[in-house]
Design an enzyme around this catalytic site. Structure first.
Site, PDB file in Angstrom:
ATOM      1  N   VAL A  81       9.933  45.257  26.027  1.00  0.00           N
ATOM      2  CA  VAL A  81       8.473  45.112  26.129  1.00  0.00           C
ATOM      3  C   VAL A  81       8.141  44.093  27.216  1.00  0.00           C
ATOM      4  O   VAL A  81       9.037  43.449  27.772  1.00  0.00           O
ATOM      5  CB  VAL A  81       7.852  44.693  24.768  1.00  0.00           C
ATOM      6  N   GLN A  83       6.999  41.135  27.269  1.00  0.00           N
ATOM      7  CA  GLN A  83       7.493  39.765  27.062  1.00  0.00           C
ATOM      8  C   GLN A  83       8.911  39.748  26.497  1.00  0.00           C
ATOM      9  O   GLN A  83       9.290  38.826  25.771  1.00  0.00           O
ATOM     10  CB  GLN A  83       6.538  38.994  26.142  1.00  0.00           C
ATOM     11  N   SER A  84       9.713  40.748  26.821  1.00  0.00           N
ATOM     12  CA  SER A  84      11.088  40.807  26.310  1.00  0.00           C
ATOM     13  C   SER A  84      11.942  39.661  26.862  1.00  0.00           C
ATOM     14  O   SER A  84      12.064  39.480  28.076  1.00  0.00           O
ATOM     15  CB  SER A  84      11.711  42.143  26.712  1.00  0.00           C
ATOM     16  N   ASN A  85      12.534  38.909  25.956  1.00  0.00           N
ATOM     17  CA  ASN A  85      13.496  37.872  26.368  1.00  0.00           C
ATOM     18  C   ASN A  85      14.790  38.511  26.828  1.00  0.00           C
ATOM     19  O   ASN A  85      15.503  37.974  27.674  1.00  0.00           O
ATOM     20  CB  ASN A  85      13.819  36.950  25.191  1.00  0.00           C
ATOM     21  N   GLN A  87      15.271  41.399  28.486  1.00  0.00           N
ATOM     22  CA  GLN A  87      15.315  41.845  29.887  1.00  0.00           C
ATOM     23  C   GLN A  87      15.238  40.658  30.843  1.00  0.00           C
ATOM     24  O   GLN A  87      15.819  40.694  31.925  1.00  0.00           O
ATOM     25  CB  GLN A  87      14.297  42.921  30.196  1.00  0.00           C
TER      26      GLN A  87
END
Ligand SMILES: Cc1ncc(COP(=O)(O)O)c(C=O)c1O
Length: 339
Positions: A81, A83-85, A87
């Site tokens: 998503v 705000q994916s940590n 990625q």
């Protein structure tokens, strides 16, 4: 052989790149313990794995990307998503390794909760670390768009390496078992025997690794996953699937009864913080100078606080909370934190 040395020997068969700064510290949370009236709370600082603001995925990537490098991949493909940590940590690792990185950025899993959600925090860092971002709609299938992106790059003559959503895979789970080795060794040095290890759980690889690692090196310690996806049954079945495969890779036994996913602390939906999350974030900040996030670690601590208040453990027990990272997302949620 001690139990931790058995786990160490099993893990030594799996090569790692050394991207993550390990071991991460295990620290007391004395003021939070006093505030809650016990048990003795400790924190395993998986937010302090270093590269690109750290987090739990770097430990998985340390092992998983060894395979990418040795396979001769020339591009990493992953996703998550906005705000994916996960990625963000893939983009950071790719920058450090000098490998191009393409990310499928899922929109629509949640409505943007703040004006800064689309541009700040992890979204900013993904761009800073040089990730090539591809906007895609969220369909509920976590890996389909990543696979399609990889297929497109292969058709263009590239050699993509697929990093699954959340870096959750059997090898990712094996990697995460190494956290248990560190906690076992650090607990021995501190002279404690943790009754439980509590952490937030989502794409399931973290918990799978902890459960398998604990079954080998810390069988008296219960692993308690706090569901933050608002999908506890799906999370539990994914943990079981990854743990079963990881146990096979480590030539270890695995008992489904060891998989505990606690529901009720995810708030209204994935990515949407509620009052208990915000209370946990503020307590961690004001009492321990620790920056949790509103999507993962804040909900994880909210779950732990609720279990402490329900008197799950005696006051003289030792309980380890894993700060799995996610701090950059704080900046993308500023408007809903009320601070
Ligand atoms: C900060 C943080 N904590 C915890 C998790 C959950 O780990 P897992 O997806 O392996 O269950 C994630 C996954 O994205 C995360 O980013």
């Amino acid at each position: 052989m001690t139990r931790p040395s058995v786990l160490a020997a099993k893990l030594s068969a799996f090569p790692r790149l050394g991207l993550a700064t390990l071991p991460t510290p295990l620290e007391p949370m004395k003021r939070l313990t006093a505030h809650l009236g016990g048990p003795r709370l400790w924190v395993k600082r998986e937010d302090a794995t270093g590269l690109g603001f750290g987090g739990n995925k770097l430990r998985k990537l340390d092992y998983v990307l060894h395979e990418a490098v040795t396979s001769g991949a020339d591009v990493l493909v992953s996703g998550g998503v906005v705000q994916s940590n996960s990625q963000r940590q893939v983009a950071a690792a790719a920058a450090k390794l000098g490998i191009e990185c393409h990310l499928a950025v899922y929109h629509g899993r949640l409505a943007p909760p703040t004006p800064e959600y689309e541009s700040s925090g992890n979204a900013l860092l993904n761009r800073l670390f040089g990730g090539h971002l591809h906007d895609v709609p969220w369909t509920g299938d976590r890996n389909a768009a990543i696979t399609e992106l990889g297929d497109r790059l292969r058709e263009q003559g590239r050699r993509p390496y697929f990093v699954p959503y959340g870096v959750s895979s059997p090898l990712g789970a094996v990697a995460y078992a190494s956290t248990i080795l560190e906690i076992a060794e650090q607990s021995a040095t501190l002279g404690i025997r943790p009754a439980a290890i509590v952490h937030c759980t989502g794409s399931a690889g973290t918990q799978a690794g902890l459960v398998v690692g604990a079954s080998i090196a810390m069988p008296e310690t219960r692993v308690v996953g706090i569901d933050i996806d608002a999908e506890p049954a799906r999370v539990r079945s994914d943990v079981i699937a990854y743990a079963r495969e990881a146990a096979g890779m480590l030539d270890a036994g695995f008992d489904e009864g060891a998989v505990e996913v606690v529901a009720g602390h995810a708030g209204p939906a994935y990515g949407v913080p509620h009052a208990a999350t915000i209370e946990a974030i503020k307590l961690a900040g004001t009492l321990e100078a620790m920056a949790l996030d509103p999507v993962y670690s804040g909900k994880g601590l909210a779950g732990l606080i609720a279990l402490v208040r329900e008197r799950r453990w005696p006051t003289d027990a030792d309980v380890v909370f894993i700060h799995t990272g996610g701090t950059p997302a704080l900046f993308a949620y500023q408007a809903v934190l009320g601070i």
